[in-house]
Design a protein around this motif. Sequence first.
Motif, PDB file in Angstrom:
ATOM      1  N   GLN A   1       0.822  -1.209   0.000  1.00 31.24           N
ATOM      2  CA  GLN A   1       0.000   0.000   0.000  1.00 31.24           C
ATOM      3  C   GLN A   1       0.857   1.260   0.000  1.00 31.24           C
ATOM      4  O   GLN A   1       0.493   2.271  -0.601  1.00 31.24           O
ATOM      5  CB  GLN A   1      -0.955  -0.033   1.195  1.00 31.24           C
ATOM      6  CG  GLN A   1      -1.942  -1.191   1.040  1.00 31.24           C
ATOM      7  CD  GLN A   1      -2.999  -1.246   2.118  1.00 31.24           C
ATOM      8  OE1 GLN A   1      -3.281  -0.255   2.777  1.00 31.24           O
ATOM      9  NE2 GLN A   1      -3.589  -2.421   2.282  1.00 31.24           N
ATOM     10  N   LEU A   2       2.035   1.169   0.628  1.00 31.24           N
ATOM     11  CA  LEU A   2       2.959   2.307   0.589  1.00 31.24           C
ATOM     12  C   LEU A   2       3.458   2.534  -0.839  1.00 31.24           C
ATOM     13  O   LEU A   2       3.472   3.667  -1.337  1.00 31.24           O
ATOM     14  CB  LEU A   2       4.133   2.039   1.534  1.00 31.24           C
ATOM     15  CG  LEU A   2       5.180   3.152   1.653  1.00 31.24           C
ATOM     16  CD1 LEU A   2       4.558   4.392   2.297  1.00 31.24           C
ATOM     17  CD2 LEU A   2       6.371   2.690   2.480  1.00 31.24           C
ATOM     18  N   LEU A   3       3.862   1.454  -1.507  1.00 29.65           N
ATOM     19  CA  LEU A   3       4.330   1.587  -2.892  1.00 29.65           C
ATOM     20  C   LEU A   3       3.241   2.168  -3.778  1.00 29.65           C
ATOM     21  O   LEU A   3       3.495   3.024  -4.625  1.00 29.65           O
ATOM     22  CB  LEU A   3       4.763   0.213  -3.436  1.00 29.65           C
ATOM     23  CG  LEU A   3       6.117  -0.304  -2.962  1.00 29.65           C
ATOM     24  CD1 LEU A   3       6.383  -1.690  -3.550  1.00 29.65           C
ATOM     25  CD2 LEU A   3       7.245   0.642  -3.374  1.00 29.65           C
ATOM     26  N   PHE A   4       2.004   1.670  -3.570  1.00 35.58           N
ATOM     27  CA  PHE A   4       0.878   2.156  -4.372  1.00 35.58           C
ATOM     28  C   PHE A   4       0.664   3.649  -4.125  1.00 35.58           C
ATOM     29  O   PHE A   4       0.472   4.427  -5.060  1.00 35.58           O
ATOM     30  CB  PHE A   4      -0.383   1.358  -4.036  1.00 35.58           C
ATOM     31  CG  PHE A   4      -1.526   1.613  -4.965  1.00 35.58           C
ATOM     32  CD1 PHE A   4      -1.573   0.985  -6.208  1.00 35.58           C
ATOM     33  CD2 PHE A   4      -2.562   2.470  -4.610  1.00 35.58           C
ATOM     34  CE1 PHE A   4      -2.638   1.213  -7.076  1.00 35.58           C
ATOM     35  CE2 PHE A   4      -3.623   2.706  -5.476  1.00 35.58           C
ATOM     36  CZ  PHE A   4      -3.658   2.074  -6.706  1.00 35.58           C
ATOM     37  N   ALA A   5       0.732   4.045  -2.860  1.00 34.77           N
ATOM     38  CA  ALA A   5       0.538   5.459  -2.514  1.00 34.77           C
ATOM     39  C   ALA A   5       1.646   6.335  -3.087  1.00 34.77           C
ATOM     40  O   ALA A   5       1.441   7.507  -3.383  1.00 34.77           O
ATOM     41  CB  ALA A   5       0.474   5.620  -0.995  1.00 34.77           C
ATOM     42  N   MET A   6       2.831   5.728  -3.267  1.00 29.27           N
ATOM     43  CA  MET A   6       3.955   6.469  -3.847  1.00 29.27           C
ATOM     44  C   MET A   6       3.872   6.527  -5.364  1.00 29.27           C
ATOM     45  O   MET A   6       4.738   7.101  -6.022  1.00 29.27           O
ATOM     46  CB  MET A   6       5.281   5.818  -3.429  1.00 29.27           C
ATOM     47  CG  MET A   6       5.620   6.016  -1.948  1.00 29.27           C
ATOM     48  SD  MET A   6       6.915   4.871  -1.384  1.00 29.27           S
ATOM     49  CE  MET A   6       8.256   5.328  -2.475  1.00 29.27           C
ATOM     50  N   GLY A   7       2.846   5.888  -5.914  1.00 32.23           N
ATOM     51  CA  GLY A   7       2.635   5.980  -7.355  1.00 32.23           C
ATOM     52  C   GLY A   7       3.339   4.915  -8.164  1.00 32.23           C
ATOM     53  O   GLY A   7       3.442   5.037  -9.388  1.00 32.23           O
ATOM     54  N   VAL A   8       3.849   3.877  -7.522  1.00 31.28           N
ATOM     55  CA  VAL A   8       4.515   2.800  -8.258  1.00 31.28           C
ATOM     56  C   VAL A   8       3.441   1.961  -8.954  1.00 31.28           C
ATOM     57  O   VAL A   8       2.571   1.388  -8.310  1.00 31.28           O
ATOM     58  CB  VAL A   8       5.350   1.918  -7.314  1.00 31.28           C
ATOM     59  CG1 VAL A   8       6.007   0.785  -8.088  1.00 31.28           C
ATOM     60  CG2 VAL A   8       6.386   2.758  -6.599  1.00 31.28           C
TER      61      VAL A   8
END
Lengths: 159, 150
Positions: free
Chosen positions: A150-157
């Motif tokens: 979810q962190l990666l997703f939030a970072m736009g990855v």
Amino acid sequence: MPLDFATLFPNGVDHYLLGGILIGLATALIYRGTGIAAGASTFLESTLSYVSDRPRFQQFRFVQSRDWRLVFTVGIVLGGFAYTALSADPWFVTDVSPTRLFVGGVLVGVGTRVGKGCTSGHGICGVGSLADASFVNVATFVLVAAGTAQLLFAMGVRP
Amino acid sequence: MSGENSAGDERHPLFMPLVLLGGFVFGVGLAVSRMARPEVVLDFLQFDDFGLLFVMGGAALVAGPVFHLSTRSGKRAPLTDRAYELRRKTLDSNVMIGGVVFGVGWGISGICPGAAYASVGIGNWPILAGIAGMFVGAYAQGVARDVLSG
């Protein structure tokens, strides 16, 4: 967001449950016949014993099990192949970048070895054995993995 | 290495065929459940689809009773003459540290070892980068353990 069935399981549960039962049957079959609780990740170390002279990998338990672990892994590949060749499910190539796969793979390789197991060793055999270490390990990696994804997703990855 | 069988680990001619069959069914299950697709795992981890709970839960619920009944039977495994034992590792800090490292890797990639092998079978060739990474990680961990333990 309502927590109804369609929200929690937008793709239904049938294929998930059927796949899980098959994985459980396969694990039970090997266990019943051989007494071995087969996990997938020890294959990494046992296969390294073919190519590395390090004492770490030349331990008896790796050398002694490396042939059947290779056969087990070949079976898994063949199972995925046969199902896809014979079913309506199409061949699949991921959109997840090779960099993500490689970096994640390195950490998975380290983590399973430090933590004494993986999704199958702890998640199926260990949880099935009602082992406290496996419940702790699975709860830890599921929560950490969810946070990471979810962190990666939030970072736009993407993806 | 078949000459190095330890006591209680004599192999029956059907040992390898059974392991191959078990692996095959295991791989079919991973393909049927679509857990062999990293995207499906990432959807689960992002709470978009909780179906993966049925894969791990279903597998443990099927295998668990067989483990317990076999252990209580007092019999030995027919193909190896091994005693049935539950898979119970010692709970220590490594179990949690390893879980954290594994979790970060699983969250980055959406792959775990068994699913990655099945992923090769469903045609997902980029997964080879992930499997290569797993070997690198397992090797590095082995070397680090040797060095740290002197």
